[in-house]
Design a protein around this motif. Structure first.
Motif, PDB file in Angstrom:
ATOM      1  N   ARG A  52       0.833  -1.207   0.000  1.00 40.72           N
ATOM      2  CA  ARG A  52       0.000   0.000   0.000  1.00 40.72           C
ATOM      3  C   ARG A  52       0.867   1.256   0.000  1.00 40.72           C
ATOM      4  NH1 ARG A  52      -2.993  -2.436   4.712  1.00 40.72           N
ATOM      5  NH2 ARG A  52      -1.654  -1.019   5.846  1.00 40.72           N
ATOM      6  N   ALA A  53       2.181   1.065  -0.111  1.00 42.51           N
ATOM      7  CA  ALA A  53       3.152   2.175  -0.103  1.00 42.51           C
ATOM      8  C   ALA A  53       3.100   2.934   1.210  1.00 42.51           C
ATOM      9  CB  ALA A  53       2.940   3.109  -1.287  1.00 42.51           C
ATOM     10  N   GLU A  54       2.810   2.212   2.310  1.00 42.60           N
ATOM     11  CA  GLU A  54       2.774   2.836   3.632  1.00 42.60           C
ATOM     12  C   GLU A  54       3.996   2.455   4.465  1.00 42.60           C
ATOM     13  OE1 GLU A  54      -0.849   1.543   5.417  1.00 42.60           O
ATOM     14  OE2 GLU A  54      -2.097   2.570   3.955  1.00 42.60           O
ATOM     15  N   GLY A  55       4.826   1.658   3.933  1.00 39.45           N
ATOM     16  CA  GLY A  55       6.004   1.222   4.671  1.00 39.45           C
ATOM     17  C   GLY A  55       6.950   0.508   3.748  1.00 39.45           C
ATOM     18  N   GLU A  56       7.981  -0.031   4.343  1.00 41.76           N
ATOM     19  CA  GLU A  56       8.983  -0.735   3.548  1.00 41.76           C
ATOM     20  C   GLU A  56       8.710  -2.222   3.561  1.00 41.76           C
ATOM     21  OE1 GLU A  56      12.990   0.155   4.500  1.00 41.76           O
ATOM     22  OE2 GLU A  56      12.626   2.285   4.647  1.00 41.76           O
ATOM     23  N   TYR A  57       8.975  -2.853   2.440  1.00 45.25           N
ATOM     24  CA  TYR A  57       8.857  -4.301   2.335  1.00 45.25           C
ATOM     25  C   TYR A  57       9.934  -4.906   3.222  1.00 45.25           C
ATOM     26  CZ  TYR A  57       7.798  -8.689  -0.001  1.00 45.25           C
ATOM     27  OH  TYR A  57       7.398  -9.962  -0.274  1.00 45.25           O
ATOM     28  N   PRO A  58       9.618  -5.973   3.979  1.00 44.32           N
ATOM     29  CA  PRO A  58      10.635  -6.548   4.870  1.00 44.32           C
ATOM     30  C   PRO A  58      11.828  -7.080   4.089  1.00 44.32           C
ATOM     31  CG  PRO A  58       8.713  -7.969   4.731  1.00 44.32           C
ATOM     32  CD  PRO A  58       8.376  -6.717   3.988  1.00 44.32           C
ATOM     33  N   GLU A  59      12.988  -6.615   4.450  1.00 43.53           N
ATOM     34  CA  GLU A  59      14.209  -6.993   3.743  1.00 43.53           C
ATOM     35  C   GLU A  59      14.919  -8.118   4.476  1.00 43.53           C
ATOM     36  OE1 GLU A  59      15.045  -5.797   0.832  1.00 43.53           O
ATOM     37  OE2 GLU A  59      13.440  -4.341   0.818  1.00 43.53           O
ATOM     38  N   LEU A  60      15.465  -9.034   3.722  1.00 39.05           N
ATOM     39  CA  LEU A  60      16.226 -10.134   4.285  1.00 39.05           C
ATOM     40  C   LEU A  60      17.606  -9.648   4.726  1.00 39.05           C
ATOM     41  CD1 LEU A  60      16.723 -13.143   4.798  1.00 39.05           C
ATOM     42  CD2 LEU A  60      17.313 -13.377   2.391  1.00 39.05           C
ATOM     43  N   MET A  61      18.185  -8.775   3.960  1.00 44.10           N
ATOM     44  CA  MET A  61      19.539  -8.310   4.237  1.00 44.10           C
ATOM     45  C   MET A  61      19.599  -6.800   4.113  1.00 44.10           C
ATOM     46  SD  MET A  61      21.809 -10.937   2.068  1.00 44.10           S
ATOM     47  CE  MET A  61      22.115 -12.557   2.677  1.00 44.10           C
ATOM     48  N   ASP A  62      20.516  -6.221   4.872  1.00 45.43           N
ATOM     49  CA  ASP A  62      20.707  -4.790   4.724  1.00 45.43           C
ATOM     50  C   ASP A  62      21.780  -4.534   3.664  1.00 45.43           C
ATOM     51  OD1 ASP A  62      23.196  -5.185   5.929  1.00 45.43           O
ATOM     52  OD2 ASP A  62      22.564  -4.406   7.858  1.00 45.43           O
ATOM     53  N   GLU A  63      22.043  -3.276   3.420  1.00 48.34           N
ATOM     54  CA  GLU A  63      22.964  -2.912   2.342  1.00 48.34           C
ATOM     55  C   GLU A  63      24.372  -3.449   2.570  1.00 48.34           C
ATOM     56  OE1 GLU A  63      24.118   1.089  -0.126  1.00 48.34           O
ATOM     57  OE2 GLU A  63      22.150   0.886   0.801  1.00 48.34           O
ATOM     58  N   ALA A  64      24.833  -3.440   3.813  1.00 44.58           N
ATOM     59  CA  ALA A  64      26.177  -3.951   4.114  1.00 44.58           C
ATOM     60  C   ALA A  64      26.273  -5.441   3.812  1.00 44.58           C
ATOM     61  CB  ALA A  64      26.527  -3.679   5.572  1.00 44.58           C
ATOM     62  N   ASN A  65      25.192  -6.199   4.122  1.00 39.57           N
ATOM     63  CA  ASN A  65      25.181  -7.634   3.810  1.00 39.57           C
ATOM     64  C   ASN A  65      25.272  -7.860   2.311  1.00 39.57           C
ATOM     65  OD1 ASN A  65      22.742  -7.922   6.337  1.00 39.57           O
ATOM     66  ND2 ASN A  65      24.833  -8.632   6.544  1.00 39.57           N
ATOM     67  N   LEU A  66      24.534  -7.064   1.551  1.00 43.45           N
ATOM     68  CA  LEU A  66      24.537  -7.215   0.094  1.00 43.45           C
ATOM     69  C   LEU A  66      25.898  -6.877  -0.493  1.00 43.45           C
ATOM     70  CD1 LEU A  66      21.048  -5.711  -0.766  1.00 43.45           C
ATOM     71  CD2 LEU A  66      21.699  -8.118  -0.677  1.00 43.45           C
ATOM     72  N   GLU A  67      26.526  -5.826   0.025  1.00 46.83           N
ATOM     73  CA  GLU A  67      27.849  -5.449  -0.465  1.00 46.83           C
ATOM     74  C   GLU A  67      28.872  -6.540  -0.156  1.00 46.83           C
ATOM     75  OE1 GLU A  67      28.514  -1.602   1.283  1.00 46.83           O
ATOM     76  OE2 GLU A  67      27.053  -0.649  -0.057  1.00 46.83           O
ATOM     77  N   ALA A  68      28.761  -7.137   1.037  1.00 48.49           N
ATOM     78  CA  ALA A  68      29.680  -8.215   1.405  1.00 48.49           C
ATOM     79  C   ALA A  68      29.470  -9.430   0.507  1.00 48.49           C
ATOM     80  CB  ALA A  68      29.476  -8.589   2.876  1.00 48.49           C
ATOM     81  N   MET A  69      28.219  -9.770   0.241  1.00 48.23           N
ATOM     82  CA  MET A  69      27.935 -10.907  -0.624  1.00 48.23           C
ATOM     83  C   MET A  69      28.477 -10.656  -2.027  1.00 48.23           C
ATOM     84  SD  MET A  69      24.337 -12.669  -1.662  1.00 48.23           S
ATOM     85  CE  MET A  69      24.128 -13.592  -0.175  1.00 48.23           C
ATOM     86  N   PHE A  70      28.259  -9.447  -2.541  1.00 53.16           N
ATOM     87  CA  PHE A  70      28.741  -9.116  -3.883  1.00 53.16           C
ATOM     88  C   PHE A  70      30.266  -9.220  -3.934  1.00 53.16           C
ATOM     89  CE2 PHE A  70      30.121  -6.298  -7.276  1.00 53.16           C
ATOM     90  CZ  PHE A  70      29.294  -6.695  -8.317  1.00 53.16           C
ATOM     91  N   SER A  71      30.936  -8.735  -2.891  1.00 53.57           N
ATOM     92  CA  SER A  71      32.406  -8.783  -2.904  1.00 53.57           C
ATOM     93  C   SER A  71      32.921 -10.219  -2.867  1.00 53.57           C
ATOM     94  CB  SER A  71      32.989  -7.965  -1.745  1.00 53.57           C
ATOM     95  OG  SER A  71      32.731  -8.596  -0.514  1.00 53.57           O
ATOM     96  N   LEU A  72      32.163 -11.132  -2.247  1.00 53.12           N
ATOM     97  CA  LEU A  72      32.548 -12.538  -2.264  1.00 53.12           C
ATOM     98  C   LEU A  72      32.429 -13.130  -3.665  1.00 53.12           C
ATOM     99  CD1 LEU A  72      30.887 -13.810   1.023  1.00 53.12           C
ATOM    100  CD2 LEU A  72      33.334 -13.519   0.581  1.00 53.12           C
TER     101      LEU A  72
END
Length: 117
Positions: A52-72
């Protein structure tokens, strides 16, 4: 395939229920809450609010987790990974690649990776 089974499969596909259940399962395993039922109810409320665009969709990982995964995945530090690596990462996270339109020679940058995950 029986008509009832086909209708059931179509219902699941149309409402994207397998992806939702995979995501909820991944959230549970990632966060390991003491009260999983309450956690799931809260996650579903966030999904509802996000739609409903009233909040954020629940995320599994935050940005730091994604950056770490990408670097791996980007072992040479080139700032990009191959399409096959990207697909495998999505599959590992339990995310669907069924509708992913991606050529095998596509270059996946960190921004593309974050957006997809």
């Amino acid at each position: 395939m029986a008509a009832g089974e086909q209708e059931s499969r179509e219902y699941l596909r149309r409402h994207r229920l397998p992806e939702l259940l995979q995501r909820l399962g991944a959230l549970l395993l990632f966060h390991r809450p003491e009260r999983p039922r309450e956690f799931l109810i809260q996650a579903l409320e966030r999904v509802k609010a996000g739609r409903r665009a009233e909040g954020e969709y629940p995320e599994l990982m935050d940005e730091a987790n994604l950056e770490a995964m990408f670097s791996l995945l980007d072992v040479l530090g080139q700032g990009r990974i191959r399409a096959a690596q990207y697909r495998e990462a999505l599959n590992t996270l339990g995310l669907s690649t069924e509708d992913l339109e991606l050529r095998d020679d596509a270059v996946i940058t960190l921004d593309v990776f974050k957006e997809g995950v």
